[in-house]
Every structure is written in structure tokens, then in C-alpha cells.
Design a protein around this motif. Structure first.
Motif, PDB file in Angstrom:
ATOM      1  N   MET A  20     -33.897   8.646 -25.706  1.00 59.98           N
ATOM      2  CA  MET A  20     -33.926   8.318 -24.276  1.00 59.98           C
ATOM      3  C   MET A  20     -34.317   9.559 -23.454  1.00 59.98           C
ATOM      4  SD  MET A  20     -30.798   7.030 -21.873  1.00 59.98           S
ATOM      5  CE  MET A  20     -29.988   8.608 -21.824  1.00 59.98           C
ATOM      6  N   ILE A  21     -33.786  10.688 -23.870  1.00 53.81           N
ATOM      7  CA  ILE A  21     -34.093  11.927 -23.134  1.00 53.81           C
ATOM      8  C   ILE A  21     -35.569  12.270 -23.314  1.00 53.81           C
ATOM      9  CG2 ILE A  21     -33.541  14.386 -22.963  1.00 53.81           C
ATOM     10  CD1 ILE A  21     -30.665  13.404 -23.891  1.00 53.81           C
ATOM     11  N   ILE A  22     -36.070  12.036 -24.519  1.00 58.90           N
ATOM     12  CA  ILE A  22     -37.502  12.282 -24.754  1.00 58.90           C
ATOM     13  C   ILE A  22     -38.332  11.376 -23.842  1.00 58.90           C
ATOM     14  CG2 ILE A  22     -39.370  12.069 -26.451  1.00 58.90           C
ATOM     15  CD1 ILE A  22     -37.264  13.023 -28.556  1.00 58.90           C
ATOM     16  N   LEU A  23     -37.898  10.118 -23.709  1.00 55.99           N
ATOM     17  CA  LEU A  23     -38.621   9.197 -22.815  1.00 55.99           C
ATOM     18  C   LEU A  23     -38.621   9.744 -21.376  1.00 55.99           C
ATOM     19  CD1 LEU A  23     -39.886   6.337 -22.151  1.00 55.99           C
ATOM     20  CD2 LEU A  23     -37.551   5.670 -21.569  1.00 55.99           C
ATOM     21  N   LEU A  24     -37.471  10.202 -20.939  1.00 51.32           N
ATOM     22  CA  LEU A  24     -37.387  10.728 -19.569  1.00 51.32           C
ATOM     23  C   LEU A  24     -38.253  11.968 -19.399  1.00 51.32           C
ATOM     24  CD1 LEU A  24     -33.542  10.270 -18.964  1.00 51.32           C
ATOM     25  CD2 LEU A  24     -35.392   8.847 -18.093  1.00 51.32           C
ATOM     26  N   LEU A  25     -38.308  12.794 -20.444  1.00 49.79           N
ATOM     27  CA  LEU A  25     -39.173  13.984 -20.400  1.00 49.79           C
ATOM     28  C   LEU A  25     -40.632  13.568 -20.305  1.00 49.79           C
ATOM     29  CD1 LEU A  25     -39.663  17.088 -20.726  1.00 49.79           C
ATOM     30  CD2 LEU A  25     -39.800  16.660 -23.177  1.00 49.79           C
ATOM     31  N   SER A 128     -26.318   2.056 -18.571  1.00 52.13           N
ATOM     32  CA  SER A 128     -25.997   0.883 -19.373  1.00 52.13           C
ATOM     33  C   SER A 128     -25.891   1.267 -20.850  1.00 52.13           C
ATOM     34  CB  SER A 128     -27.035  -0.226 -19.166  1.00 52.13           C
ATOM     35  OG  SER A 128     -28.278   0.197 -19.664  1.00 52.13           O
ATOM     36  N   LEU A 129     -26.705   2.218 -21.288  1.00 55.04           N
ATOM     37  CA  LEU A 129     -26.606   2.672 -22.680  1.00 55.04           C
ATOM     38  C   LEU A 129     -25.305   3.435 -22.917  1.00 55.04           C
ATOM     39  CD1 LEU A 129     -30.250   3.789 -23.576  1.00 55.04           C
ATOM     40  CD2 LEU A 129     -29.129   1.641 -24.083  1.00 55.04           C
ATOM     41  N   PHE A 130     -24.949   4.265 -21.942  1.00 48.25           N
ATOM     42  CA  PHE A 130     -23.688   5.004 -22.085  1.00 48.25           C
ATOM     43  C   PHE A 130     -22.489   4.045 -22.057  1.00 48.25           C
ATOM     44  CE2 PHE A 130     -25.884   8.995 -20.396  1.00 48.25           C
ATOM     45  CZ  PHE A 130     -25.953   9.557 -21.652  1.00 48.25           C
ATOM     46  N   LYS A 131     -22.631   2.983 -21.276  1.00 50.70           N
ATOM     47  CA  LYS A 131     -21.534   2.020 -21.173  1.00 50.70           C
ATOM     48  C   LYS A 131     -21.240   1.390 -22.539  1.00 50.70           C
ATOM     49  CE  LYS A 131     -20.169  -2.265 -18.915  1.00 50.70           C
ATOM     50  NZ  LYS A 131     -20.657  -3.421 -18.154  1.00 50.70           N
ATOM     51  N   LYS A 132     -22.378   1.036 -23.217  1.00 47.98           N
ATOM     52  CA  LYS A 132     -22.199   0.361 -24.516  1.00 47.98           C
ATOM     53  C   LYS A 132     -21.905   1.358 -25.630  1.00 47.98           C
ATOM     54  CE  LYS A 132     -25.595  -3.013 -23.067  1.00 47.98           C
ATOM     55  NZ  LYS A 132     -27.048  -3.187 -23.073  1.00 47.98           N
ATOM     56  N   ARG A 133     -21.999   2.623 -25.318  1.00 45.17           N
ATOM     57  CA  ARG A 133     -21.824   3.692 -26.322  1.00 45.17           C
ATOM     58  C   ARG A 133     -22.697   3.419 -27.536  1.00 45.17           C
ATOM     59  NH1 ARG A 133     -15.762   3.839 -25.277  1.00 45.17           N
ATOM     60  NH2 ARG A 133     -15.477   5.598 -23.904  1.00 45.17           N
ATOM     61  N   GLU A 134     -23.915   2.951 -27.248  1.00 49.89           N
ATOM     62  CA  GLU A 134     -24.811   2.597 -28.351  1.00 49.89           C
ATOM     63  C   GLU A 134     -25.237   3.844 -29.099  1.00 49.89           C
ATOM     64  OE1 GLU A 134     -28.063   0.095 -27.370  1.00 49.89           O
ATOM     65  OE2 GLU A 134     -26.796  -1.377 -26.395  1.00 49.89           O
ATOM     66  N   ALA A 135     -25.280   3.714 -30.376  1.00 48.12           N
ATOM     67  CA  ALA A 135     -25.655   4.850 -31.190  1.00 48.12           C
ATOM     68  C   ALA A 135     -27.160   5.041 -31.213  1.00 48.12           C
ATOM     69  CB  ALA A 135     -25.136   4.674 -32.604  1.00 48.12           C
ATOM     70  N   LYS A 136     -27.852   3.952 -30.979  1.00 48.12           N
ATOM     71  CA  LYS A 136     -29.306   4.041 -31.077  1.00 48.12           C
ATOM     72  C   LYS A 136     -29.936   3.608 -29.762  1.00 48.12           C
ATOM     73  CE  LYS A 136     -30.403   3.934 -35.946  1.00 48.12           C
ATOM     74  NZ  LYS A 136     -31.141   3.252 -36.981  1.00 48.12           N
ATOM     75  N   PHE A 137     -31.022   4.268 -29.484  1.00 48.18           N
ATOM     76  CA  PHE A 137     -31.741   3.955 -28.264  1.00 48.18           C
ATOM     77  C   PHE A 137     -32.785   2.882 -28.562  1.00 48.18           C
ATOM     78  CE2 PHE A 137     -35.741   4.700 -25.989  1.00 48.18           C
ATOM     79  CZ  PHE A 137     -35.333   4.510 -24.681  1.00 48.18           C
ATOM     80  N   SER A 138     -32.858   1.885 -27.686  1.00 49.17           N
ATOM     81  CA  SER A 138     -33.979   0.955 -27.811  1.00 49.17           C
ATOM     82  C   SER A 138     -34.557   0.730 -26.423  1.00 49.17           C
ATOM     83  CB  SER A 138     -33.518  -0.365 -28.433  1.00 49.17           C
ATOM     84  OG  SER A 138     -32.885  -1.146 -27.448  1.00 49.17           O
ATOM     85  N   LEU A 139     -35.873   0.667 -26.379  1.00 47.19           N
ATOM     86  CA  LEU A 139     -36.555   0.503 -25.098  1.00 47.19           C
ATOM     87  C   LEU A 139     -36.084  -0.768 -24.404  1.00 47.19           C
ATOM     88  CD1 LEU A 139     -40.282   1.558 -25.647  1.00 47.19           C
ATOM     89  CD2 LEU A 139     -38.651   2.565 -24.064  1.00 47.19           C
ATOM     90  N   GLY A 140     -35.895  -1.816 -25.209  1.00 44.64           N
ATOM     91  CA  GLY A 140     -35.501  -3.103 -24.652  1.00 44.64           C
ATOM     92  C   GLY A 140     -34.195  -3.013 -23.895  1.00 44.64           C
ATOM     93  N   SER A 141     -33.159  -2.472 -24.582  1.00 43.04           N
ATOM     94  CA  SER A 141     -31.860  -2.421 -23.897  1.00 43.04           C
ATOM     95  C   SER A 141     -31.901  -1.458 -22.714  1.00 43.04           C
ATOM     96  CB  SER A 141     -30.753  -2.043 -24.879  1.00 43.04           C
ATOM     97  OG  SER A 141     -31.050  -0.817 -25.493  1.00 43.04           O
ATOM     98  N   PHE A 142     -32.705  -0.380 -22.849  1.00 42.97           N
ATOM     99  CA  PHE A 142     -32.823   0.584 -21.761  1.00 42.97           C
ATOM    100  C   PHE A 142     -33.408  -0.101 -20.517  1.00 42.97           C
ATOM    101  CE2 PHE A 142     -35.290   3.782 -19.421  1.00 42.97           C
ATOM    102  CZ  PHE A 142     -34.313   4.730 -19.180  1.00 42.97           C
ATOM    103  N   PHE A 143     -34.519  -0.788 -20.699  1.00 43.97           N
ATOM    104  CA  PHE A 143     -35.186  -1.392 -19.535  1.00 43.97           C
ATOM    105  C   PHE A 143     -34.403  -2.605 -19.014  1.00 43.97           C
ATOM    106  CE2 PHE A 143     -38.814   1.182 -20.910  1.00 43.97           C
ATOM    107  CZ  PHE A 143     -39.131   1.771 -19.688  1.00 43.97           C
ATOM    108  N   ARG A 144     -33.686  -3.305 -19.918  1.00 44.42           N
ATOM    109  CA  ARG A 144     -32.848  -4.417 -19.428  1.00 44.42           C
ATOM    110  C   ARG A 144     -31.770  -3.880 -18.482  1.00 44.42           C
ATOM    111  NH1 ARG A 144     -33.582  -6.605 -24.378  1.00 44.42           N
ATOM    112  NH2 ARG A 144     -31.755  -5.627 -25.277  1.00 44.42           N
ATOM    113  N   GLY A 145     -31.168  -2.789 -18.922  1.00 41.88           N
ATOM    114  CA  GLY A 145     -30.135  -2.167 -18.077  1.00 41.88           C
ATOM    115  C   GLY A 145     -30.723  -1.685 -16.766  1.00 41.88           C
ATOM    116  N   ALA A 146     -31.903  -1.042 -16.886  1.00 42.80           N
ATOM    117  CA  ALA A 146     -32.566  -0.493 -15.696  1.00 42.80           C
ATOM    118  C   ALA A 146     -32.854  -1.605 -14.700  1.00 42.80           C
ATOM    119  CB  ALA A 146     -33.847   0.214 -16.108  1.00 42.80           C
TER     120      ALA A 146
END
Lengths: 313, 660
Positions: A20-25, A128-146
């Protein structure tokens, strides 16, 4: 103790979301490159086929820069020797506290505005990713949360802008006017200087404080899925007010991390010679590590604050 | 007996020491001599005084008028020429209260008739004049009619009673709290030359002009005040009533200024600037600048040392540098033997403050102080020369300063960015100096052009001349000009004459373009090319030739260098052409027509061409176009775009504070 517990928890959570951080970078870099490309061409055209290019490859040709500055338009006006090393950071810090951002060329302001909006969008994904404490990043869940939080975060941002504006107009305006009066009647520049530092620190503190409160506003929206933005903002103020020591302690702990990290960058970046393509590539890589680190620290802050929020709830 | 001899010897030594230290021998004719007794009233903020003026008509023309300056009347009302010009320059007058205005009032002016032991009152003939415009509200110049003309060589004596109201700080004079900086404060006679009075009104842009003479001034003020002034501080007398009288004396100067404040720290050092040549430096420092004492003192020492070397040994026995009080608006100004610096309490190694301004203002002691040019009419002859001087002295003494920027009031230096000497003044010259010719009366320049012409262009012209003539020749020339015109009033032609004398040719072709012209100098390399020569194809004298590969041709290149004159100023230039095999050709071009092409045929291609390779033409407004290389450097734009990119990335990231 609770500050440190959540500080470390936040660190662990952020570490799990490296992608996720790489995506933001990448977004930061892409956004900046859109403007850096015209700047590259402007510099290339100005160096032209002259010997200036050789001199600028070895060092900084001040005589050339004066010519460039005297004709500079738009973006070019921001190219000064003070963008080197520590200057880049100090320029931005002063620009922020004294709201000199509005002196920047309109094109940068527009891009800055768009970037802030985009980040408001991303904030939903991050939290939203931090909320779920997800171990893995996925674009789908990231953008759904966004997507799901964007509208509320946007409204929250507008409310924060009203407060930022009030700080600028009321607090900073009053402090500036006090300082100006002080300068008119002072017997030396020393006293106004120190008061100026104090006043700048007050404004900076208030800006950071408001940022922190609205961080908790966003966290509240995500944690409680609160539909009411105003209630969330008011709740955030209430939360921070009730736990002032912990929230400020955590915030300034991470602020300190950012300061130390920035100082390390400033000290090291000057050691990389950029008189060859390899040097430029190394410097570029180092710069990206620096920006990556800053984004990392910002996400770390979000995560730690969310952990603290849960802990104190 | 031995006691008597010892006593006599001691007395002789004391007498000799007194004679040496108070050497009253003037360096020049003392045309306008002032003996003044003044009292500073700190309650009313007034200076009352009596001025005995002896004036000698050194011209070949008689005069039945005497013209005077009353500079402080510029601050008497908002319609004075000074304030009108300030408004035109966008510097409006704000918040002047009743006690803020300043003026100089002549209560009486009498001619002393020594023969009849009488005084003739000239006051009834006093009339304000406006020689530069018809502004009836301007009272900065007045004249009196004399009962009979002053004949050439004749001296007259006057007794003038006056009252000067100290204004709030303005134009390098006035009072701020209990810090007094007092300049242009007394009725001062104009300069009588060529049968007429040169006595201009006080203008917003522009400075002063006066004749040389002796100033013998006694200032009475509260005992707590530390005082500094033009000349030697000869005596300090406690009057027993809470006041002290300070006696200052100086021959061969054309102005007298002073400062008084209870806060000043006073440091004095004797400085031997050349073998056997010493002057006493006094530094009057603000307590909050105590940390800058050594930087100030060293700047004064370097200024005296190098100015003596470059422009002639400093002739006075004192040099007083004043660190101006905060808000006193008296920084960066010059008076004979007495000048103000200017400093910020934080500085860094590599930053040129407070040195640069200190050197500049001391340097004015030469160009306007010793070389008494008319600052009203020929501003470039003092500001241009002094800007040149301060840069030369600063770079000789300290090397190139580094770029700095102040954040939150704290100066930061960028040690990788040196500011070369050639940068001094060029930006201002490039942007605004073409609005006027350099030679204009100071107040007749278009807005924004006075500084560019008087300071920047004057300096750049001199630096270009230095490199054109060569360092030694120029060095000898400028030193001769300085010393030849000490205690005199040179005009532009006098400078022309000495330049031509040393250059052994009429240099007006060069100087005219800058002094009486507004054009810019810009030579450029228009293009470089190296191509294989074309092979002959077609009919040549009845013979048909076909293009085919030719080994001889394959070894040869035909190369061109196009040099262009883009500006109006014409001057001979050199061109350096470098080829791939390392060979180098130097060309000379008279620079007259708009362009010239140089052609070469040889085994190597051109690598680069440079017009003015020795960088003699410092006044060239575009130095980047002076060179052209065949292969541009590819690294530089990436390197600097990348530096800029990180600034932008950081800014973007930083400003997310205002968002998510």
C-alpha cells in the motif's frame, strides 16, 4: 505506556501493508512527475548547447541561475538554489506555517489541491485496511474502502479547512499583527525574532493539532461507520480532549520520528555526487526512499492512532 | 639640572605627540569652514546652535548671493519635493504625528564685518528657492543677498543661528527612542562653481554635494550619551549640569554627521594599515550586536587596508563605524570619516553581512569623500565606483560569499552555491537599466532605474573596463584617478580623460556607450557546425564531374562559427574555437556589425566555441549564450530536474496535512 504500546502496534500494522505504501509512493511520484517533466524541458532548453550544462553537471552555476530567474515564469519561479538538500524541506515547512503556499505558481497550487483531494480519497482505503488488520494488501479492498468513506472524509476535510482558515485569519493574523507592532516599537531585532519563533511554533502546533483531531474524526467514521460527519468531528474533539496526553504524546512521538528521519536524509543526501548518471540514479533512489519513509510514517501515525482509539475506547 | 632637561624633553615629546596626533595641516584648500556650538535637547528633540561659517570664493567669478541647503526641511511637510518623489516611487508617507516632522529653521544670518567690528543682518534678504522645480512647498534651499559681491579669492564670515527639529527616522537621519542619528542637519552652503551656485533641493533619490573645509563642532547633550561623529574626538567636558560637551574637529572634509545614544558600546583600536601608517578605528556597536564586534572591526580594517592599496593611503586619522540602532533607518550611509554599517544579530560564515555594507560605506569615504563628485548630478561616479570598490575589496579579503536564505528569521547557507564576483549588479542591470542613460541627475531617473544605473551599471562598466584594460593598467589608472581628484570635484569628462590617458587611446567610444547610452551588451555564439565538404558534381569549365567517395575529403571538415551581436553596445571581442583534436584557435572581431562567421577547414570537428572566453565583458547581459558545444551535457537537466522533483514530492506529501 499506552502510547508506546500503540506506537509499536502501529509500526507492525504498517509493516504488513508495504504494498500500500508503495502504491502511495507511486501516486506521489507520478503526480510530481507530471510537473517535473516540463521543468526538465525548461532546464534543458535553458542550458541549451552552452557550457552551462557542463557547469551545472559539476556544481551550481549561479550566473546562469540569475539569468534563468530573471526570465522565469510559472513553475520556473520555484527553481532556486534553496531547493538543494535541507532547503527543500525548510522551504516547505516555512511555506506551510506562514501559508506561503499561496505564493506558489497557480499550476502547483492546482496540483496540490488535486493531490489533497486524492489523498482524502486514499485515507479511506488506508484506514479501512488498518481497521481489518489485514495482513495482505489488495487493490480491491483498498479502493472499496476509499470509495465508501470518500464523501464523508471530503466533508470532514472541508470542515477542517474552515478551522485551518480560522487559525490563519484569527490566530495567525492576530499574532502577525502583534509581531508587527512589536517590530515597530522594539529596541532591537532580537525580541521580535524570538517572539516570531514562538508565534510560528504556536501556529504550527495548532495546524498539527487540528490535523490530529481530524485524523481521529476519520478514525471515528471508519471504526463506528458513523454517517454524521459533524458528530464525528465533534466526537473527535471530545476524544482528544479527554485523552489529551496520550493523543498528543503519540502524535509527537511520530513527529519526532519524522524529524529524525528527515535530518538523516538531509545529512546523507549531500554525500551523493550527482555528476554522473549513476550518481543521479542513486540520488533519485535515495530520494524515493525518503518519500517512501515519509509516507510510511504517515500511515504508521494513522495505524497507531487507530490502535490508541480502540485501546482508549 | 637633569630634572630640568628631563622636563624639557618630556614637554617637547608631549608637544610633538600633540602636534602629530592633532595635525592641523589641511590636505586642500579649506573653502567652507564651520565652527559650530550646538545643544541637543532630548526632551524637545531639537538641536539649537550657532554656526560660524567662513567661505572663500575659489572661483574666478564674483557673487553677490550665497545659497544654502536646509536639508531637513524636506521632512517639514508632505508636499516637499522629497516626499512628492517618495510618493512617485511608491513609498508613501504614513503616520507622521506632530512630533515626527523635522525641519531646520534659520533664526538669523549675519555677515561679520571684521573691519568695522560689526555684523550685517542678511536675514531680511533670505528667500527660499526651488532651482530644480517650481514646488513652492519645498524649502530645502534658500539664498541671501550680500551688500556687495564676494570677489574671487575673497573670504567672508557669517554667523548663523539655527534650530533643527529632529525628525522621526527617515532617510538615514532622525531619532528612534533615545538613539539619535544626525545627518544633513545644519544650514550648509552650496557649491559656487563656474559663476553659479550648485545647490539642489533635497530629492528622494540622490544624495549630496559640498565643498571641502574644516569642521570644528562642539555638541552639548546629556552626559549619559555615547557620541560618535566625523573627525577626531578632541575633548569631552563635563558641564556639571548633567550634560557633557563633546568637541570634534576635522579638516579637509565636506560634511559633518554625528550619533548619540546611551546604549552604544564603544571599541577603539589603532590600526596600522600600511608600514608606518595608522588610523584610529572606533566602532560604536549596539549591545545586541556584541557578537559581531570582530566581524565589524575586521571589515573596517580590511576596508582601510585594501582601499589604501587600491585607491591611495587613507589620509585621515580616524574612521568611525556605527552599527545603526534597530528601526533607526540610518544603516548603510556614508559621511566623511564616519559611516554606518548594518547587521542582523544572527549571521553565518560565508554570509557577507555585516562586512559588505561596512566596506561599501567606508569606501564612500573615497568616492564622494575624498573624490568629491557631485552626487546629485553624477550619481554613478560615487555609487557605481563604490559598488565596484566594495565588491573588489570584499572578494579580495574574504573570497566569494555563499548563497543564503533566511527561514523563520534564521539565515541558512548553501555552501555548494558560491556567488561569483561577476554576478554583482548584473541582474538589476539586465532588468531595468535600459530605462535611462547612466548619466542623469539622480531625481530624473525613471522609477526603478536610479539604482540599476547608478550602482549596478556603474560597477559593471568599471569591472568590464578593468578586464578590458588589464588588471595592472586599470589598477594604476583607478588609483591615479582617485588620488588626482582627492579634495576636488571631478566631472565625467575628467574620468574619461584619465582612462584615455592610461589606455593611450581615446576611450570615449567605450565609455560613451555606457555613460550616455542605455543599450545593452550581448554577444552570442549563434551556431557552430562541422560538415564534410561537398564533392563537386556537375559541369565545371566544360568538364563533367561526378560525386564519388574521396579519401581526401573524408579526412576533412568544413566548420563554421557564427558570432552575433544581439545588443546595442559594440566592443571588440575574442572568440575561442576548440576542435576535437584539442587544437584551439583564438579569433578577434571588432564586434561592430550584427554578426560574423568564422570558417575553418581541417581534420577535426568543432567541439565548442566561446565568445569572450576570458569573461572580460562582465556587463554582458546574457552570459549563457556566450558558448556553444557540439554535444550538450545530458546529465545536468536530469540532475536538477531530479533535485526539483524531490522538493515537489516533499511539498505534495507535506501538504496532505490539509487533507486525508
Amino acid at each position: 505506556m499506552k502510547v508506546f504500546i500503540n506506537f509499536f502496534k502501529g509500526f507492525q500494522n504498517t509493516g504488513r501493508l508495504m504494498r500500500m505504501i508503495i502504491l502511495l509512493l507511486v501516486v506521489n511520484l507520478a503526480f510530481s512527475l507530471i510537473l517535473a517533466i516540463p521543468m526538465y524541458h525548461s532546464l534543458k532548453d535553458s542550458f541549451g548547447n552552452s557550457l552551462v550544462g557542463e557547469r551545472m553537471a559539476e556544481g551550481f552555476d549561479y550566473l546562469w541561475w540569475e539569468e534563468y530567474r530573471d526570465d522565469a515564469q510559472g513553475l520556473e519561479r520555484t527553481f532556486t538554489p534553496s531547493i538543494i538538500g535541507k532547503g527543500a524541506i525548510l522551504n516547505n515547512l516555512e511555506g506551510l506555517i506562514q501559508l506561503r503556499v499561496f505564493d506558489l505558481p497557480p499550476i502547483i497550487l492546482i496540483y496540490g489541491f488535486l493531490y489533497i483531494i486524492l489523498h482524502t480519497f486514499f485515507a479511506g482505503g488506508i484506514l479501512s485496511l488498518f481497521k481489518k488488520r489485514e495482513a495482505k494488501f489488495s487493490l480491491g479492498s483498498f479502493f472499496r474502502g476509499a470509495g465508501s468513506y470518500f464523501f464523508r472524509f471530503f466533508l470532514l476535510m472541508l470542515i477542517s479547512w474552515v478551522i485551518f482558515l480560522m487559525i490563519d485569519q484569527v490566530v495567525k493574523g492576530s499574532l502577525d499583527s502583534i509581531l508587527s507592532g512589536m517590530r515597530e516599537t522594539a529596541i532591537s531585532e532580537v525580541t521580535p525574532f524570538y517572539w516570531g519563533l514562538v508565534f510560528n511554533a504556536v501556529v504550527f502546533f495548532l495546524f498539527l493539532f487540528i490535523q490530529m483531531v481530524f485524523d481521529y474524526g476519520r478514525i471515528k467514521i471508519v471504526e463506528e461507520d458513523s454517517p454524521n460527519v459533524l458528530t464525528s468531528a465533534a466526537g473527535a474533539f471530545g476524544f482528544v480532549g479527554r485523552h489529551l496526553g496520550s493523543t498528543l504524546g503519540l502524535f509527537y512521538l511520530l513527529f519526532l520520528v519524522q524529524v529524525v528521519f528527515t535530518l538523516i536524509y538531509v545529512l546523507i543526501q549531500g554525500l551523493i555526487s550527482q555528476s554522473s548518471f549513476l550518481g543521479i540514479a542513486l540520488a533519485f533512489l535515495f530520494q524515493q526512499i525518503f518519500i517512501f519513509g515519509l509516507i510510511w510514517i504517515r500511515c504508521w501515525l494513522y495505524s497507531s492512532q487507530m490502535e490508541l482509539y480502540r485501546y482508549l475506547k | 639640572m637633569p630634572k630640568k632637561i628631563l622636563g624639557l624633553l618630556l614637554f617637547s615629546l608631549l608637544f610633538l605627540a600633540t602636534f602629530l596626533s592633532f595635525s592641523d595641516e589641511p590636505f586642500c584648500k579649506q573653502v567652507a569652514n564651520y565652527t559650530m556650538n550646538v545643544v541637543l535637547d532630548t526632551e524637545r528633540k531639537t538641536i539649537t546652535g550657532e554656526e560660524f561659517l567662513t567661505w572663500t570664493n575659489e572661483t574666478e567669478h564674483p557673487t553677490d548671493e550665497l545659497w544654502f541647503h536646509l536639508y531637513w526641511n524636506a521632512f517639514k511637510n508632505n508636499m516637499s519635493t522629497f516626499f512628492s518623489e517618495q510618493r512617485q516611487r511608491g513609498r508613501g508617507l504614513t503616520g507622521f504625528r506632530l512630533e515626527d516632522w523635522g525641519y531646520c529653521r534659520v533664526d538669523s544670518i549675519r555677515m561679520i564685518d571684521k573691519e568695522n567690528f560689526a555684523e550685517i543682518d542678511l536675514s531680511p534678504t533670505m528667500a527660499f528657492q526651488q532651482p530644480d522645480n517650481d514646488n513652492p512647498h519645498d524649502q530645502t534651499v534658500f539664498f541671501v543677498k550680500l551688500p556687495q559681491p564676494v570677489e574671487p579669492g575673497q573670504t567672508i564670515e557669517l554667523r548663523i543661528e539655527f534650530l533643527s527639529k529632529v525628525p522621526r527616522p527617515i532617510s538615514r537621519t532622525g531619532v528612534y527612542k533615545d538613539n539619535y542619528f544626525i545627518a544633513q542637519w545644519f544650514p550648509k552652503i552650496g557649491v559656487f562653481e563656474n559663476g553659479e551656485w550648485n545647490c539642489h533641493q533635497y530629492h528622494s533619490p540622490g544624495e549630496f554635494y559640498a565643498d571641502y573645509g574644516t569642521y570644528d563642532v562642539k555638541i552639548t547633550l546629556p552626559a549619559a550619551m555615547i557620541v560618535g561623529a566625523t573627525g577626531e574626538h578632541r575633548e569631552k567636558t563635563d558641564n556639571g549640569d548633567g550634560t557633557t560637551t563633546h568637541h570634534f574637529f576635522q579638516r579637509s572634509v565636506h560634511d559633518f554627521a554625528w550619533t548619540a545614544s546611551p546604549h552604544l558600546l564603544e571599541f577603539t583600536e589603532d590600526f596600522e594599515f600600511a608600514p608606518g601608517k595608522t588610523t584610529e578605528i572606533t566602532l560604536l556597536l549596539q549591545p545586541y550586536h556584541k557578537n559581531l564586534k570582530d566581524r565589524y572591526m575586521n571589515a573596517v580594517k580590511n576596508a582601510i587596508k585594501y582601499c589604501s592599496l587600491f585607491y591611495g593611503d587613507y589620509p585621515y586619522t580616524t574612521a568611525t563605524c556605527v552599527d545603526p540602532a534597530y528601526n533607526s533607518r540610518s544603516g548603510g550611509m556614508e559621511y566623511p570619516t564616519f559611516f554606518t554599517g548594518g547587521a542582523y544579530f544572527i549571521t553565518r560564515k560565508g554570509i557577507s553581512s555585516p562586512e559588505r555594507v561596512t566596506i561599501h560605506e567606508f569606501g564612500h569615504g573615497y568616492f564622494f569623500g575624498l573624490v568629491g563628485s557631485n552626487e546629485f548630478e553624477n550619481a554613478w561616479m560615487d555609487e557605481g565606483f563604490t559598488s565596484f570598490l566594495d565588491t573588489e575589496v570584499y572578494y579580495t579579503a574574504y573570497g566569494a560569499p555563499v548563497y543564503s536564505k533566511t527561514y523563520f528569521g534564521i539565515p541558512f547557507t548553501f555552501r555548494d552555491v558560491n556567488i561569483p564576483i561577476e554576478s554583482d549588479g548584473i541582474s538589476r542591470h539586465r532588468q531595468t537599466s535600459d530605462r535611462d542613460d547612466m548619466q542623469r541627475f539622480a531625481w530624473q531617473f525613471m522609477e526603478g532605474s536610479y539604482g540599476a544605473n547608478s550602482y549596478a551599471k556603474g560597477e559593471l562598466m568599471l569591472r568590464t573596463l578593468k578586464r578590458y584594460l588589464g588588471e595592472n593598467l586599470f589598477g594604476n589608472m583607478i588609483k591615479s584617478y582617485s588620488q588626482r581628484w582627492w579634495f576636488k570635484h571631478p566631472k565625467p569628462q575628467d574620468f574619461y580623460d584619465i582612462v584615455s590617458e592610461f589606455a593611450a587611446q581615446d576611450m570615449s567610444w567605450f565609455l560613451d556607450q555606457f555613460v550616455y547610452g542605455s543599450g545593452k551588451l550581448d554577444y552570442a555564439i549563434g551556431s557552430i557546425s562541422s560538415i564534410r565538404p561537398r564533392q563537386q558534381t556537375g559541369w565545371f569549365n566544360g568538364e563533367y564531374r561526378e560525386s564519388r567517395s574521396n579519401k581526401e575529403n573524408a579526412k576533412t571538415y568544413e566548420s563554421d562559427v557564427l558570432v552575433r551581436r544581439l545588443g546595442e553596445v559594440k566592443t571588440p571581442v575574442e572568440i575561442m574555437v576548440v576542435f576535437e583534436d584539442g587544437s584551439e584557435i583564438r579569433e578577434k572581431w571588432d564586434g561592430d556589425y550584427r554578426w560574423k562567421k568564422f570558417r575553418y577547414s581541417g581534420p577535426s570537428r568543432i567541439v565548442k566555441a566561446v565568445v569572450d572566453p576570458e569573461f572580460k565583458l562582465v556587463i554582458d547581459v546574457n552570459r549563457s549564450n556566450n558558448s556553444m558545444v557540439r554535444e550538450p551535457n545530458k546529465i545536468a537537466p536530469y540532475k536538477w530536474a531530479s533535485q526539483w522533483l524531490i522538493w515537489l514530492q516533499h511539498a505534495m506529501e507535506f501538504f496532505t496535512l490539509f487533507g486525508g
